[in-house]
Design a protein around this motif. Structure first.
Motif, PDB file in Angstrom:
ATOM      1  N   SER A   1       0.890  -1.185  -0.222  1.00 32.09           N
ATOM      2  CA  SER A   1      -0.069  -0.043   0.147  1.00 32.09           C
ATOM      3  C   SER A   1       0.783   1.328   0.103  1.00 32.09           C
ATOM      4  O   SER A   1       2.026   1.236   0.341  1.00 32.09           O
ATOM      5  N   ASP A   2       0.081   2.456  -0.286  1.00 35.69           N
ATOM      6  CA  ASP A   2       0.922   3.766  -0.187  1.00 35.69           C
ATOM      7  C   ASP A   2       1.686   3.932   1.068  1.00 35.69           C
ATOM      8  O   ASP A   2       2.694   4.399   1.206  1.00 35.69           O
ATOM      9  N   ALA A   3       0.938   3.758   1.975  1.00 33.40           N
ATOM     10  CA  ALA A   3       1.229   4.027   3.615  1.00 33.40           C
ATOM     11  C   ALA A   3       2.419   3.093   3.800  1.00 33.40           C
ATOM     12  O   ALA A   3       3.479   3.335   4.381  1.00 33.40           O
ATOM     13  N   GLU A   4       2.347   1.866   3.235  1.00 32.12           N
ATOM     14  CA  GLU A   4       3.217   0.917   3.732  1.00 32.12           C
ATOM     15  C   GLU A   4       4.653   1.215   2.885  1.00 32.12           C
ATOM     16  O   GLU A   4       5.902   1.206   3.342  1.00 32.12           O
ATOM     17  N   ARG A   5       4.410   1.932   1.620  1.00 31.54           N
ATOM     18  CA  ARG A   5       5.820   2.310   0.986  1.00 31.54           C
ATOM     19  C   ARG A   5       6.306   3.619   1.511  1.00 31.54           C
ATOM     20  O   ARG A   5       7.628   3.519   1.578  1.00 31.54           O
ATOM     21  N   ALA A   6       5.447   4.330   2.036  1.00 28.68           N
ATOM     22  CA  ALA A   6       6.143   5.450   2.746  1.00 28.68           C
ATOM     23  C   ALA A   6       6.956   5.034   4.078  1.00 28.68           C
ATOM     24  O   ALA A   6       8.008   5.594   4.180  1.00 28.68           O
ATOM     25  N   ASP A   7       6.435   4.144   4.767  1.00 24.80           N
ATOM     26  CA  ASP A   7       7.261   3.824   5.953  1.00 24.80           C
ATOM     27  C   ASP A   7       8.336   2.952   5.305  1.00 24.80           C
ATOM     28  O   ASP A   7       9.326   3.283   6.103  1.00 24.80           O
ATOM     29  N   LEU A   8       8.215   2.125   4.466  1.00 22.98           N
ATOM     30  CA  LEU A   8       9.534   1.552   4.112  1.00 22.98           C
ATOM     31  C   LEU A   8      10.682   2.591   3.501  1.00 22.98           C
ATOM     32  O   LEU A   8      11.643   2.261   3.794  1.00 22.98           O
ATOM     33  N   GLY A   9      10.009   3.488   2.745  1.00 21.04           N
ATOM     34  CA  GLY A   9      10.790   4.484   1.830  1.00 21.04           C
ATOM     35  C   GLY A   9      11.665   5.182   3.325  1.00 21.04           C
ATOM     36  O   GLY A   9      12.868   5.556   2.964  1.00 21.04           O
ATOM     37  N   PHE A  10      10.952   5.730   4.366  1.00 24.76           N
ATOM     38  CA  PHE A  10      11.765   6.706   5.118  1.00 24.76           C
ATOM     39  C   PHE A  10      12.619   5.635   6.034  1.00 24.76           C
ATOM     40  O   PHE A  10      13.711   6.135   6.214  1.00 24.76           O
ATOM     41  N   ALA A  11      12.300   4.560   6.151  1.00 22.20           N
ATOM     42  CA  ALA A  11      13.091   3.463   6.949  1.00 22.20           C
ATOM     43  C   ALA A  11      14.452   3.430   5.978  1.00 22.20           C
ATOM     44  O   ALA A  11      15.594   3.460   6.561  1.00 22.20           O
ATOM     45  N   LEU A  12      14.194   3.179   4.743  1.00 26.71           N
ATOM     46  CA  LEU A  12      15.403   2.888   3.863  1.00 26.71           C
ATOM     47  C   LEU A  12      16.311   4.207   3.763  1.00 26.71           C
ATOM     48  O   LEU A  12      17.540   3.959   3.735  1.00 26.71           O
ATOM     49  N   GLY A  13      15.487   5.424   3.781  1.00 28.86           N
ATOM     50  CA  GLY A  13      16.118   6.446   3.707  1.00 28.86           C
ATOM     51  C   GLY A  13      17.412   6.753   4.842  1.00 28.86           C
ATOM     52  O   GLY A  13      18.448   7.134   4.962  1.00 28.86           O
ATOM     53  N   GLN A  14      16.515   6.279   6.120  1.00 26.33           N
ATOM     54  CA  GLN A  14      17.407   6.378   7.217  1.00 26.33           C
ATOM     55  C   GLN A  14      18.526   5.396   7.307  1.00 26.33           C
ATOM     56  O   GLN A  14      19.813   5.906   7.680  1.00 26.33           O
ATOM     57  N   ILE A  15      18.453   4.385   6.875  1.00 26.15           N
ATOM     58  CA  ILE A  15      19.445   3.278   6.628  1.00 26.15           C
ATOM     59  C   ILE A  15      20.774   3.812   5.950  1.00 26.15           C
ATOM     60  O   ILE A  15      21.833   3.742   6.073  1.00 26.15           O
ATOM     61  N   LEU A  16      20.288   4.186   4.382  1.00 27.18           N
ATOM     62  CA  LEU A  16      21.093   4.714   3.713  1.00 27.18           C
ATOM     63  C   LEU A  16      22.086   5.948   3.955  1.00 27.18           C
ATOM     64  O   LEU A  16      23.038   6.012   3.588  1.00 27.18           O
ATOM     65  N   ASP A  17      21.203   6.765   4.454  1.00 32.29           N
ATOM     66  CA  ASP A  17      21.854   7.903   5.470  1.00 32.29           C
ATOM     67  C   ASP A  17      23.023   7.559   6.360  1.00 32.29           C
ATOM     68  O   ASP A  17      23.925   7.962   6.357  1.00 32.29           O
ATOM     69  N   ARG A  18      22.616   6.713   7.147  1.00 32.86           N
ATOM     70  CA  ARG A  18      23.521   6.074   8.021  1.00 32.86           C
ATOM     71  C   ARG A  18      24.799   5.571   7.700  1.00 32.86           C
ATOM     72  O   ARG A  18      25.751   5.560   8.396  1.00 32.86           O
ATOM     73  N   ILE A  19      24.604   4.852   6.505  1.00 38.19           N
ATOM     74  CA  ILE A  19      25.740   4.412   6.018  1.00 38.19           C
ATOM     75  C   ILE A  19      26.532   5.115   5.075  1.00 38.19           C
ATOM     76  O   ILE A  19      27.554   4.654   4.227  1.00 38.19           O
ATOM     77  N   GLY A  20      26.402   6.331   4.788  1.00 43.08           N
ATOM     78  CA  GLY A  20      26.911   7.395   3.966  1.00 43.08           C
ATOM     79  C   GLY A  20      26.451   7.506   2.469  1.00 43.08           C
ATOM     80  O   GLY A  20      27.137   8.172   1.698  1.00 43.08           O
ATOM     81  N   ALA A  21      25.229   6.512   2.183  1.00 40.13           N
ATOM     82  CA  ALA A  21      24.805   6.521   0.761  1.00 40.13           C
ATOM     83  C   ALA A  21      23.758   7.785   0.636  1.00 40.13           C
ATOM     84  O   ALA A  21      22.709   7.527   0.359  1.00 40.13           O
ATOM     85  N   TYR A  22      24.420   8.965   0.718  1.00 37.49           N
ATOM     86  CA  TYR A  22      23.503  10.260   0.665  1.00 37.49           C
ATOM     87  C   TYR A  22      22.658  10.552  -0.552  1.00 37.49           C
ATOM     88  O   TYR A  22      21.294  10.921  -0.393  1.00 37.49           O
ATOM     89  N   ASP A  23      23.117  10.330  -1.751  1.00 35.48           N
ATOM     90  CA  ASP A  23      22.284  10.444  -2.950  1.00 35.48           C
ATOM     91  C   ASP A  23      21.066   9.342  -2.968  1.00 35.48           C
ATOM     92  O   ASP A  23      19.856   9.618  -3.118  1.00 35.48           O
ATOM     93  N   GLU A  24      21.503   8.296  -2.705  1.00 33.25           N
ATOM     94  CA  GLU A  24      20.321   7.057  -2.513  1.00 33.25           C
ATOM     95  C   GLU A  24      19.252   7.451  -1.472  1.00 33.25           C
ATOM     96  O   GLU A  24      18.227   7.168  -1.462  1.00 33.25           O
ATOM     97  N   ALA A  25      19.929   7.764  -0.432  1.00 29.83           N
ATOM     98  CA  ALA A  25      19.071   8.149   0.801  1.00 29.83           C
ATOM     99  C   ALA A  25      18.172   9.228   0.613  1.00 29.83           C
ATOM    100  O   ALA A  25      16.723   9.154   0.784  1.00 29.83           O
ATOM    101  N   PHE A  26      18.670  10.343  -0.209  1.00 30.13           N
ATOM    102  CA  PHE A  26      17.584  11.505  -0.821  1.00 30.13           C
ATOM    103  C   PHE A  26      16.573  11.010  -1.433  1.00 30.13           C
ATOM    104  O   PHE A  26      15.328  11.361  -1.372  1.00 30.13           O
ATOM    105  N   ALA A  27      16.877  10.154  -2.482  1.00 28.15           N
ATOM    106  CA  ALA A  27      16.224   9.642  -3.564  1.00 28.15           C
ATOM    107  C   ALA A  27      14.748   8.749  -2.724  1.00 28.15           C
ATOM    108  O   ALA A  27      13.761   8.901  -2.986  1.00 28.15           O
ATOM    109  N   ALA A  28      15.326   8.113  -1.659  1.00 28.14           N
ATOM    110  CA  ALA A  28      14.432   7.234  -0.919  1.00 28.14           C
ATOM    111  C   ALA A  28      13.434   8.021  -0.235  1.00 28.14           C
ATOM    112  O   ALA A  28      12.153   7.909  -0.099  1.00 28.14           O
ATOM    113  N   TYR A  29      13.961   9.185   0.361  1.00 28.70           N
ATOM    114  CA  TYR A  29      12.850  10.086   1.200  1.00 28.70           C
ATOM    115  C   TYR A  29      12.196  10.707   0.185  1.00 28.70           C
ATOM    116  O   TYR A  29      11.060  10.796   0.588  1.00 28.70           O
TER     117      TYR A  29
END
Length: 208
Positions: free
Chosen positions: A176-204
């Motif tokens: 669902s859209d709500a689930e995609r949002a939750d997953l996307g924000f979590a993905l962005g958080q993880i990517l940001d944590r490991i320094g993949a900033y461009d991918e994190a921005f795209a996920a957010y």
């Protein structure tokens, strides 16, 4: 059951359907005072008492349901665990109830989800990851468990299998859209944590 007691049980059920939980509890208790060997009515009494915030009484009613052979005992252990953990703050006892539920049904998803949550709330990351992994095996498409497992995992690179799984889940038409949002924000958080900033921005950005 006599006609009078059946009428009282029916009235209790109507009270419960209407959200009058204290009244339902009173009527269920009156039935059981006369005829105590009804495990399903003990279950209903426990439910009504919990909703009426009569937590200790609800625990006792659910125990009676278990002792008298109620069907689906793993669900009753789960209900007792929820009261103990969320209403009374007794997480150790709650974990004992969840262990009892999982002994009866090792892949019982709600018990695994709640057990993982208790470990997470207590800061027990390794135990939480282990339980969430079991929950994800029991219900592979659950986005909440996938999100919690990924956030708690020691991910150090963008090619980690959990990141790939999150991306697949985001793109799945069953998500669902709500689930995609939750997953996307979590993905962005993880990517940001490991320094993949461009991918994190795209996920957010996609999550937004």
């Amino acid at each position: 059951m006599t006609d009078a007691l059946q009428s009282l049980a029916d009235r209790a059920a109507r009270h419960m359907s209407a959200g009058r939980f204290a009244e339902a509890a009173t009527d269920f208790a009156a039935v059981l005072a006369r005829e105590p060997d009804h495990p399903d009515i003990w279950y209903n009494l426990g439910y009504a008492q919990r909703r009426a915030r009569q937590y200790e009484e609800a625990l006792a009613a659910y125990r009676q349901a278990l002792d008298r052979g109620v069907g689906g005992p793993e669900e009753v252990h789960l209900n007792r665990a929820v009261i103990l953990a969320h209403d009374l703050g007794r997480s150790d006892e709650a974990m004992g109830e969840l262990a009892a539920a999982l002994k009866l049904a090792p892949r019982y998803f709600p018990a695994l989800l709640n057990l993982g949550g208790i470990h997470e709330d207590r800061g027990e990351r390794e135990q939480a990851r282990e339980v969430y992994a079991r929950a994800l095996e029991a219900k592979p498409g659950d986005t909440l468990v996938l999100t919690r497992l990924a956030v708690l995992s020691d991910i150090e690179a963008a090619d980690h299998p959990l990141i790939a799984r999150m991306r697949r889940q985001i793109d799945s038409p069953q998500t669902s859209d709500a689930e995609r949002a939750d997953l996307g924000f979590a993905l962005g958080q993880i990517l940001d944590r490991i320094g993949a900033y461009d991918e994190a921005f795209a996920a957010y950005d996609k999550a937004n």
